[in-house]
Design a protein around this motif. Sequence first.
Motif, PDB file in Angstrom:
ATOM      1  N   VAL A  91      -4.269   4.008   3.947  1.00  0.00           N
ATOM      2  CA  VAL A  91      -4.721   2.614   3.935  1.00  0.00           C
ATOM      3  C   VAL A  91      -3.658   1.716   4.562  1.00  0.00           C
ATOM      4  O   VAL A  91      -3.985   0.767   5.291  1.00  0.00           O
ATOM      5  N   ALA A  92      -2.395   2.031   4.338  1.00  0.00           N
ATOM      6  CA  ALA A  92      -1.313   1.242   4.934  1.00  0.00           C
ATOM      7  C   ALA A  92      -1.321   1.367   6.458  1.00  0.00           C
ATOM      8  O   ALA A  92      -1.157   0.373   7.173  1.00  0.00           O
ATOM      9  N   MET A  93      -1.533   2.589   6.957  1.00  0.00           N
ATOM     10  CA  MET A  93      -1.568   2.767   8.413  1.00  0.00           C
ATOM     11  C   MET A  93      -2.790   2.095   9.024  1.00  0.00           C
ATOM     12  O   MET A  93      -2.716   1.537  10.124  1.00  0.00           O
ATOM     13  N   PHE A 120       0.829  -1.205   0.000  1.00  0.00           N
ATOM     14  CA  PHE A 120       0.000   0.000   0.000  1.00  0.00           C
ATOM     15  C   PHE A 120       0.868   1.261   0.000  1.00  0.00           C
ATOM     16  O   PHE A 120       0.529   2.243  -0.654  1.00  0.00           O
ATOM     17  N   VAL A 121       1.966   1.237   0.737  1.00  0.00           N
ATOM     18  CA  VAL A 121       2.868   2.393   0.739  1.00  0.00           C
ATOM     19  C   VAL A 121       3.472   2.596  -0.647  1.00  0.00           C
ATOM     20  O   VAL A 121       3.610   3.725  -1.120  1.00  0.00           O
ATOM     21  N   MET A 122       3.815   1.507  -1.301  1.00  0.00           N
ATOM     22  CA  MET A 122       4.376   1.620  -2.644  1.00  0.00           C
ATOM     23  C   MET A 122       3.363   2.162  -3.647  1.00  0.00           C
ATOM     24  O   MET A 122       3.735   2.754  -4.653  1.00  0.00           O
ATOM     25  N   LEU A 123       2.069   1.990  -3.354  1.00  0.00           N
ATOM     26  CA  LEU A 123       1.022   2.531  -4.218  1.00  0.00           C
ATOM     27  C   LEU A 123       0.618   3.948  -3.820  1.00  0.00           C
ATOM     28  O   LEU A 123      -0.347   4.480  -4.353  1.00  0.00           O
ATOM     29  N   ALA A 124       1.346   4.557  -2.889  1.00  0.00           N
ATOM     30  CA  ALA A 124       1.087   5.911  -2.384  1.00  0.00           C
ATOM     31  C   ALA A 124      -0.252   6.000  -1.670  1.00  0.00           C
ATOM     32  O   ALA A 124      -0.933   7.018  -1.723  1.00  0.00           O
TER      33      ALA A 124
END
Length: 94
Positions: A54-56, A46-50
């Motif tokens: 959602v990642a947090m 999710f972080v790589m998808l900016a």
Amino acid sequence: MTYELLAFALFASVTLASGLGVVLLQDPWHSALMLGVALMSIAVHFVMLAAEFVAMMQILVYVGGVLILITFAVMLTQRDETDDGVDSDEVVQT
């Protein structure tokens, strides 16, 4: 190959390997730990998808909440393997 593609391939392999570990491991404790690794790896995707929010939420809700509940359930339901059915307080009379 770009660094993004290498990072994606690395974390994709981590996700797949830990997902297989969840299914194939016999011990429920190790399976729960592999589930944590898989969920953290998905958060990296999710972080790589900016999508940092959602990642947090992935980390807070799933890793912080659901995985802790699974850990408590595993710890509370596991049976002691060294127990042979005899209480240590019982006195065997012959």
